[in-house]
Motif scaffolding. Structure first.
Motif, PDB file in Angstrom:
ATOM      1  N   LYS A 222       0.978  -4.561  -7.255  1.00  0.00           N
ATOM      2  CA  LYS A 222       0.284  -5.134  -5.955  1.00  0.00           C
ATOM      3  C   LYS A 222      -0.820  -6.343  -6.166  1.00  0.00           C
ATOM      4  O   LYS A 222      -1.028  -7.619  -4.815  1.00  0.00           O
TER       5      LYS A 222
ATOM      6  N   GLN B 177       4.472  -5.777   1.200  1.00  0.00           N
ATOM      7  CA  GLN B 177       4.838  -4.985   1.580  1.00  0.00           C
ATOM      8  C   GLN B 177       5.467  -5.318   2.677  1.00  0.00           C
ATOM      9  O   GLN B 177       4.491  -6.102   3.887  1.00  0.00           O
TER      10      GLN B 177
ATOM     11  N   HIS C 115       7.533  -5.021   6.807  1.00  0.00           N
ATOM     12  CA  HIS C 115       8.730  -4.321   7.409  1.00  0.00           C
ATOM     13  C   HIS C 115       9.237  -5.158   9.352  1.00  0.00           C
ATOM     14  O   HIS C 115       8.793  -6.253   8.757  1.00  0.00           O
TER      15      HIS C 115
ATOM     16  N   GLU D  88       1.176  -1.557   0.049  1.00  0.00           N
ATOM     17  CA  GLU D  88       0.025  -0.341   0.300  1.00  0.00           C
ATOM     18  C   GLU D  88       0.444   0.985   0.312  1.00  0.00           C
ATOM     19  O   GLU D  88       0.530   2.649  -0.050  1.00  0.00           O
ATOM     20  N   SER D  89       1.962   1.102   0.590  1.00  0.00           N
ATOM     21  CA  SER D  89       3.020   1.946   0.438  1.00  0.00           C
ATOM     22  C   SER D  89       3.131   3.535  -0.873  1.00  0.00           C
ATOM     23  O   SER D  89       3.562   2.578  -1.665  1.00  0.00           O
ATOM     24  N   HIS D  90       2.963   4.349  -0.709  1.00  0.00           N
ATOM     25  CA  HIS D  90       3.000   4.923  -1.816  1.00  0.00           C
ATOM     26  C   HIS D  90       4.361   5.379  -2.049  1.00  0.00           C
ATOM     27  O   HIS D  90       4.835   5.208  -3.877  1.00  0.00           O
ATOM     28  N   ALA D  91       5.113   5.084  -1.385  1.00  0.00           N
ATOM     29  CA  ALA D  91       6.554   5.711  -2.523  1.00  0.00           C
ATOM     30  C   ALA D  91       7.078   4.341  -2.660  1.00  0.00           C
ATOM     31  O   ALA D  91       7.487   4.030  -4.007  1.00  0.00           O
ATOM     32  N   LEU D  92       6.940   3.151  -2.323  1.00  0.00           N
ATOM     33  CA  LEU D  92       6.880   1.946  -2.861  1.00  0.00           C
ATOM     34  C   LEU D  92       6.280   1.811  -3.931  1.00  0.00           C
ATOM     35  O   LEU D  92       7.255   1.270  -4.774  1.00  0.00           O
TER      36      LEU D  92
ATOM     37  N   TYR E  43      11.399  -0.510   5.871  1.00  0.00           N
ATOM     38  CA  TYR E  43      10.513  -0.697   4.997  1.00  0.00           C
ATOM     39  C   TYR E  43       9.849  -1.155   2.880  1.00  0.00           C
ATOM     40  O   TYR E  43      11.642  -0.387   2.581  1.00  0.00           O
TER      41      TYR E  43
ATOM     42  N   ASN F  50      13.343  -2.132  -2.526  1.00  0.00           N
ATOM     43  CA  ASN F  50      13.559  -0.467  -2.229  1.00  0.00           C
ATOM     44  C   ASN F  50      14.507   0.394  -2.898  1.00  0.00           C
ATOM     45  O   ASN F  50      15.072   0.057  -3.621  1.00  0.00           O
TER      46      ASN F  50
END
Length: 246
Positions: free
Chosen positions: A92, A97, A99, A73-77, A108, A123
């Motif tokens: 997705k 994701q 952590h 869900e991370s926008h950065a990833l 993460y 990442n």
């Protein structure tokens, strides 16, 4: 070399991992016994004058702790994968994701599961894995399939999905040193399509598979001739063709 995570990454070739992966790249071998021998030879024992006393504390290798896997869900990833040409829908659907904590710091990353419940993690700043290291298998149906595609890494696999060039089962090596782990799973396929890197390591892996399976192995790297790998071909195409929707 990232000493705090006990891993390495070569931005020139786009590869990284642990010390065994590094030895596999340097010595161009998948023989674990040989690689361990090479590692030992490259780190000679110190002279008696420099040996630490037996009671000196030993620092153990860093480990990943407090691991938690959730949906991506991370926008950065998601943005990182988009920069690699991978649409949000595909990332997705096929990635998670993760952590984790290492040496007291929280991190993460994108996670791609393998067959031994380990993860390839990526990442913008790190490429590695959370052990155990293993291949990943993705099947298109429950029953047997006649063909299989082989990829060196999961980013190339996602790139193939984006390009729409595969509709078969897939095996992702997650390292060319895992070729031997893939062989038992490839025996029953009538055709093995190899989308490996256009470098020495990729050609060696292709040679290993060809030696084992003969004409069943089909080299698909000519599709991205002139590029190091399928993802480089995809990202270049995206740069030159804005019709590739993310």
């Amino acid at each position: 070399m990232e000493t705090t995570l006990n891993c390495w990454y070569d931005f020139g070739i786009g590869k990284g991992g642990n010390i065994v992966d590094l030895a596999a790249e340097i010595y161009q071998s998948t023989d674990m016994r040989y690689l361990i021998h090479c590692i030992a030879d490259s780190c000679p024992m110190p002279s008696m004058q420099t040996v630490a006393p037996p009671f000196a504390p030993r620092h153990s290798a860093p480990s990943f702790e407090d691991i938690r896997v959730v949906p991506l869900e991370s926008h950065a990833l998601v943005a990182y994968l988009q920069e690699r040409g991978i649409p949000t829908k595909i990332s997705k659907a096929h990635c998670q994701q993760i952590h984790y904590c290492c040496r007291g710091k929280q991190y993460y990353s994108v996670a791609f599961a393998n067959e031994s419940d380990g993860y390839e993690v990526r990442n913008r700043y790190f490429k590695g894995c959370i052990s155990p290291k293993d291949i990943s298998i993705r099947r298109i149906r429950d029953g047997p399939s006649a063909e299989c595609a082989v990829f060196e890494g999961f980013i190339d696999y996602l790139s193939a999905l984006k390009l729409g060039i595969i509709g078969t089962d897939a095996i992702i090596l997650n390292s060319v040193s895992n070729v031997n782990k893939a062989i038992p799973h490839l025996r029953d396929y009538k055709a093995i399509h190899c989308y490996l890197d256009n470098d020495v390591a990729g050609k060696i892996a292709l040679g290993q598979l060809t030696k084992r399976f003969g004409t069943k192995v089909i080299d698909r790297s000519t599709l991205y001739s002139g590029f190091n790998d399928l993802n480089e071909y995809l990202t270049t195409s995206f740069t030159n063709n804005q019709n590739l929707q993310l």
